[in-house]
Design a protein around this motif. Structure first.
Motif, mmCIF file in Angstrom:
data_model
loop_
_atom_site.group_PDB
_atom_site.id
_atom_site.type_symbol
_atom_site.label_atom_id
_atom_site.label_comp_id
_atom_site.label_asym_id
_atom_site.label_seq_id
_atom_site.Cartn_x
_atom_site.Cartn_y
_atom_site.Cartn_z
ATOM 1 N N GLN A 1 3.607 6.158 -5.688
ATOM 2 C CA GLN A 1 3.562 6.359 -7.134
ATOM 3 C C GLN A 1 2.850 7.656 -7.490
ATOM 4 O OE1 GLN A 1 0.849 4.140 -9.504
ATOM 5 N NE2 GLN A 1 2.314 3.818 -11.170
ATOM 6 N N GLN A 2 1.892 8.030 -6.659
ATOM 7 C CA GLN A 2 1.140 9.266 -6.898
ATOM 8 C C GLN A 2 1.961 10.498 -6.545
ATOM 9 O OE1 GLN A 2 -2.387 8.792 -4.508
ATOM 10 N NE2 GLN A 2 -2.960 6.841 -5.468
ATOM 11 N N ARG A 3 3.018 10.331 -5.753
ATOM 12 C CA ARG A 3 3.799 11.481 -5.289
ATOM 13 C C ARG A 3 5.132 11.630 -6.014
ATOM 14 N NH1 ARG A 3 4.041 10.929 1.120
ATOM 15 N NH2 ARG A 3 5.408 12.735 0.750
ATOM 16 N N ASP A 4 5.619 10.572 -6.629
ATOM 17 C CA ASP A 4 6.929 10.620 -7.276
ATOM 18 C C ASP A 4 6.780 10.165 -8.726
ATOM 19 O OD1 ASP A 4 9.546 10.351 -8.148
ATOM 20 O OD2 ASP A 4 10.275 9.541 -6.243
ATOM 21 N N LYS A 5 6.900 11.098 -9.655
ATOM 22 C CA LYS A 5 6.705 10.771 -11.067
ATOM 23 C C LYS A 5 7.845 9.925 -11.627
ATOM 24 C CE LYS A 5 8.874 15.093 -12.631
ATOM 25 N NZ LYS A 5 8.683 16.331 -13.439
ATOM 26 N N HIS A 6 8.985 9.908 -10.940
ATOM 27 C CA HIS A 6 10.118 9.107 -11.408
ATOM 28 C C HIS A 6 9.980 7.626 -11.033
ATOM 29 C CE1 HIS A 6 12.225 12.733 -12.590
ATOM 30 N NE2 HIS A 6 12.036 13.250 -11.375
ATOM 31 N N TYR A 7 9.062 7.337 -10.129
ATOM 32 C CA TYR A 7 8.832 5.946 -9.729
ATOM 33 C C TYR A 7 7.839 5.326 -10.706
ATOM 34 C CZ TYR A 7 7.075 1.976 -7.007
ATOM 35 O OH TYR A 7 6.690 0.727 -6.610
ATOM 36 N N THR A 8 8.341 4.442 -11.576
ATOM 37 C CA THR A 8 7.508 3.904 -12.666
ATOM 38 C C THR A 8 7.422 2.380 -12.660
ATOM 39 O OG1 THR A 8 9.452 3.892 -14.121
ATOM 40 C CG2 THR A 8 8.053 5.868 -14.157
ATOM 41 N N SER A 9 7.834 1.747 -11.587
ATOM 42 C CA SER A 9 7.868 0.271 -11.579
ATOM 43 C C SER A 9 6.914 -0.319 -10.547
ATOM 44 C CB SER A 9 9.295 -0.218 -11.310
ATOM 45 O OG SER A 9 9.812 0.362 -10.125
ATOM 46 N N LEU A 10 5.749 0.296 -10.350
ATOM 47 C CA LEU A 10 4.778 -0.218 -9.373
ATOM 48 C C LEU A 10 4.251 -1.578 -9.837
ATOM 49 C CD1 LEU A 10 3.056 0.317 -6.806
ATOM 50 C CD2 LEU A 10 1.303 1.237 -8.347
ATOM 51 N N ILE B 1 0.828 -1.205 0.000
ATOM 52 C CA ILE B 1 0.000 0.000 0.000
ATOM 53 C C ILE B 1 0.864 1.257 0.000
ATOM 54 C CG2 ILE B 1 -0.178 0.049 2.526
ATOM 55 C CD1 ILE B 1 -2.982 1.141 2.225
ATOM 56 N N VAL B 2 2.042 1.173 0.587
ATOM 57 C CA VAL B 2 2.963 2.310 0.605
ATOM 58 C C VAL B 2 3.509 2.568 -0.796
ATOM 59 C CG1 VAL B 2 5.069 3.253 1.627
ATOM 60 C CG2 VAL B 2 3.567 1.773 2.992
#
Length: 696
Positions: A394-403, A388-389
């Motif tokens: 993912q909604q707060r960091d646009k560089h995180y793309t591997s959810l 859940i974290v």
């Protein structure tokens, strides 16, 4: 390398650190005191830079020359001892404390400086007592401190440490790092003598584990050799025998010669039960060469049990093949963990988000090591708790793309459920404080049965994963080491009943023949021990079959976990009646004992050794056998902490002294090695070794 240990730094450490006492008599050859212009007495030898105060022992000896050789004559008993400079004064100190025969001579301990100390009694009260301060004991304790807790050698030169010591006890004189190193080598020799005496006085065989390690900071190869045995008190013991520097190339001949020399030095070459090694071709070749060096009549069953493959290593290979099938399913989870552990800022952001979502951060995210499947299990086990974290971030960091997707999280959770028995099995086999050989057989049977059940799963990925693991299992464990079947028979909770319970699930029509092979093997082993003890029984059970001591496993089906209650129900309905003749038959005739969580198999055999003397000796040898090389590999973790990037110049001989002595000290202080009590800190102080020491 040519100088002996006894001559290393002896003159320095004996004259530099002894405490001069009040009332010391003048000694021949020592310059008398002089007075300056103001009438203040000064010692002329203190005026000269580099000159040290004489040891207190010269208050009890006089230097004399006999036949051109300098001697030290005892003022009390007139004994004459060597007095040349390179011999130091330790032997003179020992003479005064233990050997001096003169009557009426006050004990040297009486002349030592006395201090007040507070002693706490058993009833909780305290009292003030006087005790003598011995500088030799003080140096030994500082050496023990440095070795046990992996402190750098120049720890004794730290300004803060010296300031604290002078405050705690003004009688303590400062040590140099060279003096400390000399004390460490003395400690090494003393502890080695204790360890060798423990092995020499023990009547059981010794199981050996060994492994290789390359120090990343030195680019040097080391071999650690560890001995495992059950002592006279029926306690499982392990001792590092050598931590050997091996220059390249690491050929089979070179490795086997170094190993065999270690066995000769410790006098265990004719007492080896098995050698447990990692699974590689070099080790296989080394074993073949060793069996040519060690007489066959001194080996257990002529060498049929000599080589044991590391269970943890093979288990890692089996599960790794299965993990390849789900690699694509867990790729995004691994990428996510790598991203959020990549920088301190991201770690803080992740932990803050977890607190906001009220997810407890009991364990931090950890990235796996691709060569060790159990680290992947730990990574997944922690990551799924924070899924859940990951979604929130993912909604707060646009560089995180591997959810990971919901399906990938679901697959990870399913894999954790399936892999939990294998993870628990790895932890169980990796134990060093309890016997593991008797645990191997039921666990390996359950593994094979579980894989067969997976192969019938309705989930395609699980079936594919099971197929890969079964192929690897059959490659490495199509033949099971016979000594491990004997280990479970010597477990009074299982005996032959466990064989009768599992073999029908693992074999087809030939199950009766396989069970009879186990009986024949157990009879052969009992006969071997009876012959060695000179107590040969007339009882004959089955035909001899010791030439083939391994067992082929076929497919079968069964429960997912080892269910002790199901086994006990089977055993109660299938008890055997045997006419008592030999130790083995009388033992098997007795009913199984109840399995409890605190059952101690070594204590059981300690209590019953008088009832089954031959089997008790077998149990001592077989239950001491480790099924993994973890005990040896753990030494490399310590080695990595000692050889940090800033301490990469430690000489191999010094490193061996530090490694072995630390292991022996912890073993002596607790009876066993308690890994949790070994200091885990990192060193950051420069350590420079200028020359080698010689270990004998």
């Amino acid at each position: 390398m040519s100088n002996s240990l006894e001559n290393s730094h002896v003159g320095e450490e004996d004259t530099n650190d002894d405490i001069p006492l009040e009332g010391v008599q003048e000694v021949e050859g020592v310059e008398e005191a002089s007075r300056d212009d103001d009438g203040v007495e000064q010692s002329s030898n203190k005026k000269k830079r580099g000159m040290r105060e004489p040891s207190y022992v010269w208050g009890h000896f006089t230097k004399v020359t006999i036949n051109g050789e300098l001697k030290a004559k005892c003022n009390h008993c007139q004994a004459k001892l060597v007095a040349s400079g390179h011999n130091g004064t330790s032997h003179l100190d020992r003479h005064l404390k233990k050997s001096c025969k003169a009557k009426g001579v006050p004990s040297v301990l009486d002349s030592l400086q006395k201090t007040l100390s507070v002693t706490r009694k058993d009833d909780g009260t305290s009292c003030i007592e006087t005790r003598e301060f011995d500088p030799i004991v003080a140096r030994q304790k500082i050496a023990t401190l440095v070795v046990k807790h992996e402190l750098p050698l120049n720890f004794v030169e730290y300004e803060a440490f010296r300031d604290w010591m002078s405050y705690a006890n003004p009688l303590v004189k400062n040590l140099s790092r060279n003096t400390l190193k000399s004390e460490i080598f003395k400690l090494y020799q003393a502890e080695k003598a204790k360890a060798m005496a423990l092995l020499e006085n023990n009547d059981s065989r010794v199981a050996i584990t060994t492994d290789m390690w390359t120090a990343s900071n030195q680019k040097k190869g080391y071999m650690v050799v560890t001995g495992h045995f059950v002592d006279k008190s029926w306690q499982l013991q392990s001792r590092i025998l050598r931590f050997i520097y091996l220059p390249a190339p690491h050929t089979t001949e070179f490795l086997s010669e170094a190993f065999f020399k270690c066995m000769l030095d410790w006098n265990v070459d004719r007492r080896i039960s098995v050698v447990t090694l990692d699974n590689c071709s070099t080790n296989d070749a080394m074993v073949d060469r060793l069996m040519g060096l060690i007489p066959a009549d001194s080996m257990l069953m002529g060498g049929n049990f000599f080589h044991m493959r590391c269970v943890a290593h093979i288990l890692n290979l089996i599960v790794k093949d299965g993990m390849k099938v789900i690699e694509e399913w867990i790729k995004k989870i691994r990428d996510s963990v790598a991203y959020w552990t990549g920088t301190p800022k991201r770690v803080e952001t992740f932990e803050m988000a977890a607190r906001q979502l009220q997810v407890k951060c009991e364990k931090k995210l950890v990235l796996d090591c691709v060569t060790r499947w159990n680290s992947t299990y730990v990574m997944l086990d922690i990551a799924v708790k924070y899924k859940i974290v990951f979604s929130r971030l993912q909604q707060r960091d646009k560089h995180y793309t591997s959810l990971p997707t919901d399906g990938e999280w679901e697959m990870a959770e399913k894999m954790l459920e399936y892999l939990l028995p294998f993870y628990s099995m790895t932890e169980l086999f990796s134990g060093t404080q309890y016997p593991t050989s008797n645990l191997f057989f039921p666990m390996i049977c359950e593994m094979r049965i579980n894989l067969d059940e997976w192969d019938l799963s309705s989930v395609p990925v699980i079936r594919e994963m099971a197929g890969q693991m079964i192929m690897k299992f059959d490659k490495y464990w199509a033949q099971i080491h016979g000594i491990l079947v004997m280990a479970v028979i010597l477990d009074p909770r299982f005996k032959m009943q466990l064989v009768n319970y599992y073999f029908p699930q693992l074999y087809g029509e030939g199950v009766a023949n396989e069970i009879q092979r186990v009986r024949n093997l157990s009879n052969d082993l009992v006969k071997f021990y009876e012959i060695k003890s000179g107590n040969v029984s007339d009882a004959v059970v089955g035909e001899s079959s010791s030439a083939d001591v391994r067992f082929n496993f076929n497919l079968g089906t069964g429960c997912k976990f080892f269910d002790i209650k199901k086994f006990e129900a089977f055993a109660s309905q299938n008890s055997e009646t045997i006419v008592s003749k030999s130790d083995l038959e009388r033992y098997l005739e007795e009913p199984l004992i109840k399995s409890t969580s605190d059952f101690d198999i070594l204590n059981w055999w300690k209590v019953n050794q008088g009832k089954y003397p031959i089997l008790a000796q077998m149990a001592k040898d077989i239950l001491a056998i480790p099924v993994t090389t973890v005990a040896s590999e753990s030494a490399f973790s310590t080695g990595g902490r000692v050889l940090t990037p800033h301490r990469s110049r430690l000489h191999p001989m010094t490193l061996e002294a530090l490694m072995c002595t630390q292991h022996w000290l912890w073993a002596n202080s607790k009876g066993k090695i308690l890994e949790s009590e070994i200091f885990n800190g990192e060193e950051f102080v420069d350590e420079d070794e200028s020359g080698p020491q010689v270990l004998e």
